[in-house]
Design an enzyme around this catalytic site. Structure first.
Site, PDB file in Angstrom:
ATOM      1  N   HIS A  95       0.840  -1.191   0.000  1.00 61.17           N
ATOM      2  CA  HIS A  95       0.000   0.000   0.000  1.00 61.17           C
ATOM      3  C   HIS A  95       0.883   1.252   0.000  1.00 61.17           C
ATOM      4  O   HIS A  95       1.906   1.287   0.681  1.00 61.17           O
ATOM      5  CB  HIS A  95      -0.889   0.020   1.248  1.00 61.17           C
ATOM      6  CG  HIS A  95      -1.914  -1.060   1.266  1.00 61.17           C
ATOM      7  ND1 HIS A  95      -3.260  -0.807   1.423  1.00 61.17           N
ATOM      8  CD2 HIS A  95      -1.812  -2.414   1.147  1.00 61.17           C
ATOM      9  CE1 HIS A  95      -3.937  -1.945   1.415  1.00 61.17           C
ATOM     10  NE2 HIS A  95      -3.069  -2.930   1.248  1.00 61.17           N
ATOM     11  N   PRO A  96       0.510   2.291  -0.720  1.00 61.22           N
ATOM     12  CA  PRO A  96       1.282   3.542  -0.672  1.00 61.22           C
ATOM     13  C   PRO A  96       1.106   4.205   0.695  1.00 61.22           C
ATOM     14  O   PRO A  96      -0.003   4.221   1.242  1.00 61.22           O
ATOM     15  CB  PRO A  96       0.649   4.381  -1.791  1.00 61.22           C
ATOM     16  CG  PRO A  96      -0.738   3.848  -1.931  1.00 61.22           C
ATOM     17  CD  PRO A  96      -0.647   2.386  -1.631  1.00 61.22           C
TER      18      PRO A  96
END
Length: 239
Positions: A95-96
């Site tokens: 996930h960013p």
């Protein structure tokens, strides 16, 4: 219905059940034949899927692979005769963390996570609760230790441990690793692999070489390499 007989199973499934010592204690679904499911996952034959396994879509599962309550994320390719232990996560996306949110509820987050392919070779053993991140390639014969987190490519026959995972050694000496890769033993028909001496690499490859030479289904250079390796004295074990 109480007292009713258990539905009969195809002969190919019954045979697989008798070959697997784990089947009596694990609820498994065995795919004796190749096929594609409704979400685009492609399976070769003799795949065993233990109850609780999640295969998300657009994945490929090679012949003879065992999935024990594992999670296989989308676009993950798994080779033949792999063993995935309980709780393993294969092709897990990252996930960013530099934006407003990390939640996949937002389409833009999904786009930032990417649509990467994860490649797992043949004869790979992934230990319990190990994680292989997406966009990573795992070489044939590798071993991923329990609880390890793999963040980068892994070489063939490497044994990986830790967080992040690091190579601790190779399963065999360099010449033996190369001979195994050259042999491509996983291409031999399944029924001919069953009786190979799995605890004796040299004898097993001797028989594989004879099979492949007789069927002429491998390059002559590969046969020559294997015959030269078989004629050489045993190498010292890898340490």
């Amino acid at each position: 219905m109480s007292g009713s007989a258990e539905p009969s199973k195809p002969e190919s499934v019954r045979t697989l059940m008798t070959q697997s010592p784990f089947y009596p204690v694990l609820q498994s679904f065995i795919r004796p034949d190749a096929g594609i499911d409704v979400v685009g996952n492609e399976y070769e034959s003799h795949v065993q899927i233990v109850s609780g396994t999640e295969i998300q879509g657009r994945c490929f599962i090679g012949r003879g692979t065992w999935l024990n309550n594992a999670t296989v994320y989308q676009r993950t390719r798994i080779g033949r005769y792999c063993s995935m232990a309980r709780g393993s996560a294969l092709g897990a996306p990252s996930h960013p963390v530099s934006g407003l949110s990390t939640a996949v509820l937002f389409p833009s987050i999904c786009e930032l996570m990417g649509d990467y392919e994860t490649e797992i070779g043949h004869d790979v053993w992934v230990g319990a609760n190990a994680t292989i991140l997406s966009n990573v390639s795992i070489g044939t014969g590798a071993v991923i230790g329990a609880g390890a987190v793999v963040t980068k490519d892994v070489q063939p026959y490497a044994i990986m441990m830790g967080v992040p995972a690091r190579e601790v050694r190779r399963r065999f000496d360099e010449e033996t690793c190369h001979a195994l890769l050259v042999s491509r033993w996983w291409e031999v028909p399944h029924e001919r692999l069953i009786d190979l001496p799995m605890d004796d690499v040299r004898e097993a490859l001797k028989r594989v070489t004879a099979m492949r030479k007789a069927s002429a289904d491998i390059e002559s250079a590969a046969i020559e390499h294997l015959e030269a390796w078989l004629g050489a004295p045993d190498a010292e074990p890898s340490v």
